[in-house]
Motif scaffolding. Structure first.
Motif, PDB file in Angstrom:
ATOM      1  N   ALA A 110       0.807  -1.221   0.000  1.00 31.60           N
ATOM      2  CA  ALA A 110       0.000   0.000   0.000  1.00 31.60           C
ATOM      3  C   ALA A 110       0.842   1.275   0.000  1.00 31.60           C
ATOM      4  N   PRO A 111       1.863   1.413   0.875  1.00 33.30           N
ATOM      5  CA  PRO A 111       2.662   2.649   0.829  1.00 33.30           C
ATOM      6  C   PRO A 111       3.334   2.870  -0.525  1.00 33.30           C
ATOM      7  N   LEU A 112       3.770   1.786  -1.179  1.00 31.63           N
ATOM      8  CA  LEU A 112       4.404   1.916  -2.486  1.00 31.63           C
ATOM      9  C   LEU A 112       3.421   2.464  -3.508  1.00 31.63           C
ATOM     10  N   VAL A 113       2.222   1.887  -3.567  1.00 30.57           N
ATOM     11  CA  VAL A 113       1.213   2.334  -4.534  1.00 30.57           C
ATOM     12  C   VAL A 113       0.874   3.801  -4.305  1.00 30.57           C
ATOM     13  N   GLU A 114       0.760   4.197  -3.044  1.00 36.07           N
ATOM     14  CA  GLU A 114       0.403   5.579  -2.730  1.00 36.07           C
ATOM     15  C   GLU A 114       1.541   6.544  -3.035  1.00 36.07           C
ATOM     16  N   SER A 115       2.783   6.036  -3.137  1.00 36.50           N
ATOM     17  CA  SER A 115       3.937   6.911  -3.357  1.00 36.50           C
ATOM     18  C   SER A 115       3.892   7.599  -4.714  1.00 36.50           C
ATOM     19  N   TRP A 116       3.245   7.010  -5.709  1.00 31.93           N
ATOM     20  CA  TRP A 116       3.114   7.683  -7.011  1.00 31.93           C
ATOM     21  C   TRP A 116       1.689   8.192  -7.257  1.00 31.93           C
ATOM     22  N   GLY A 117       0.922   8.309  -6.183  1.00 26.49           N
ATOM     23  CA  GLY A 117      -0.429   8.835  -6.314  1.00 26.49           C
ATOM     24  C   GLY A 117      -1.473   7.784  -6.601  1.00 26.49           C
ATOM     25  N   GLY A 118      -1.070   6.494  -6.547  1.00 25.78           N
ATOM     26  CA  GLY A 118      -2.037   5.423  -6.752  1.00 25.78           C
ATOM     27  C   GLY A 118      -2.902   5.198  -5.525  1.00 25.78           C
ATOM     28  N   GLN A 119      -3.871   4.320  -5.677  1.00 30.57           N
ATOM     29  CA  GLN A 119      -4.849   4.084  -4.607  1.00 30.57           C
ATOM     30  C   GLN A 119      -5.116   2.592  -4.477  1.00 30.57           C
TER      31      GLN A 119
END
Length: 472
Positions: free
Chosen positions: A428-437
């Motif tokens: 989850a933190p990785l996905v959110e790092s580029w603005g993903g959800q």
């Protein structure tokens, strides 16, 4: 997997321009929108677009079309960029072109220029038709099909010919394998009054049946936009639905449909399979940006089912992202694919413009699930996942969790079943790092690979069936 078969495209090339900008106010002197910050793009149109798309599938393509010495003809040749072999017919007048004015992707106006027509056939064009193994006629009513009609009729008795008709064009020659009108075109060609109270499917079925007989065609596929296509051989029709609802620019979707169907028939597919593949391709074309994506480089042929599929998945994600679409990814072992898996994947695909499934390798599954797993090897799991209409591509990862693969895909949405809590997802933190959800979807209770395997192991064997043996 054998290489895609060559395809001959015969038809009227056009040159298409788009002026795309913003419309935030009306003009002071008339109630019309003012389009500002417009950006101009140019691409092949008509038969040239069909040929470009067929070449993007990785197949050798020859285009027989009329071109002149005018600037539009020269611009079209540059836009094709050597992707297809050109066989030129002489053109009377200037090449036809159309310019669309769009605001935020919505067409506001279209301007048409050029009235050029094919003047006559050439010996080189006649030879190309005579030697073709499969032909797509992309008839836009500007004479190419007319001057080669006799040669096309001969070809239809010998090889698969797909005819994409136009209201101002020629009737298909007798014996063509498939004709691909839109619903409105089929209505106009059939000419009868619409039966009172008949729905769109009933009308399309009746029109297709009429046209199979009137044109003496082997089959007619009436394209229905987002609903798919209705295929008729002159009897009970087959409805081939779109795998998902794709909202976007549908300009050129008919060319994508016809080019795919013709290519698959050239490869030896049955008509039903060719139409199914064409519906999928047209749906993906719209979802990935339609005409806006035509300036992208040609897409290589898809890899064999047992080949490493990750490169194809990365290309799919990059293509959708470049066209402004939403990339969705979902992951798991998918060992013994069941209803819970399918529900998750279908729901995930509806949230974006493509779905990439990230699947654990066999070694990864063994580390996570134990020595008795996977029950199904990765090559077979890939094959089954690719067969789902909602899945656009599959990627394989060998680690215990898919962070490395996700960092390459960079999806906008990472879909997981509702049995996962957000804090339990290390990615989850990785996905959110580029603005993903990260998006959780409802979980179908009681569905699991482990449960299915345990029930299968406990079920009694039929009398006389030895362990490890199956019915033939």
């Amino acid at each position: 997997m054998s290489a895609p078969a060559p395809l001959l495209v015969v038809g009227d090339a056009l040159l298409d321009h788009d002026l795309c900008g913003r419309a935030e106010r009306l003009a002071p002197d008339a109630p019309v929108p003012v389009v500002s910050a417009a950006r101009r793009t140019t691409r092949p149109g008509g038969a040239a677009l069909a040929a470009w798309l067929a070449a993007a599938d990785g197949r050798p393509v020859t285009l027989v079309t009329a071109l002149g010495d005018d600037e539009s003809s020269a611009c079209l040749v540059r836009a094709l960029g050597g992707r297809v072999r050109l066989v030129r017919l002489p053109l009377t007048g200037d090449l036809s072109s159309k310019t669309r004015v769009l605001a935020e992707g919505t067409p506001l106006l279209r301007l048409d220029d050029g009235d050029g027509r094919a003047r006559e056939a050439t010996d080189e064009a006649r030879r190309a038709v005579a030697e073709a193994g499969a032909v797509l006629v992309a008839d836009y009513g500007r004479g190419t099909a007319e001057v080669l009609r006799e040669e096309l009729a001969t070809a239809a008795a010998r090889v698969p010919v797909v005819w994409d008709p136009h209201p101002r064009g020629e009737r298909p020659v007798p014996g063509v394998r498939l004709v691909t009108p839109s619903a409105s075109e089929a209505r106009g060609f059939a000419g009868d009054e619409r039966p009172e109270g008949a729905g769109a499917l009933q009308t399309a079925a009746r029109d297709a049946d009429t046209l199979v007989r009137a044109w003496r065609a082997a089959s007619v596929a009436v394209t229905l936009g987002g609903r798919g296509a209705l295929l008729s051989h002159g009897d009970t029709p087959l409805l081939v639905p779109s795998p998902v609802t794709a909202d976007g620019d549908a300009c050129g979707a008919g060319d994508r449909f016809a080019a795919t169907a013709a290519g698959l028939l050239a490869d030896g597919e049955l008509t039903e399979s060719a139409v199914r593949g064409a519906v999928h391709a047209a749906t993906r074309y719209v979802a990935e940006g339609g005409a806006r994506a035509v300036s992208a480089p040609p897409v290589p042929a898809p890899p064999a089912v047992d080949a490493e599929p990750t490169d194809d998945a990365l290309r799919t994600a990059a293509r959708v992202r470049a066209a402004g679409g939403t990339v969705v990814a979902a992951g798991g072992c998918f060992d013994l694919l069941h209803a819970g898996h399918v529900a998750l994947l279908q729901a995930a695909r509806r949230t974006g413009d493509c779905l990439v499934v990230c699947v654990n390798s066999d070694a990864s599954v063994r580390r996570r699930k134990g020595g008795g797993r996977p029950l199904v090897p990765v090559a077979d799991r890939i094959r089954v996942l690719r067969a789902l209409e909602c899945v656009d591509a599959v990627a394989v990862f060998d680690e215990d969790t898919p962070e490395r693969l996700l960092a390459e895909l960079r999806p906008h949405i990472w879909a997981k079943g509702g049995d996962y809590a957000l804090e339990r997802l290390p990615e989850a933190p990785l996905v959110e790092s580029w603005g993903g959800q990260v998006v959780l979807f409802p979980y179908l209770d009681g569905r699991s690979t482990t449960g299915i395997a345990e029930r299968a192991a406990l079920s009694p064997r039929p009398a006389g069936l030895a362990p490890g043996r199956g019915h033939r």
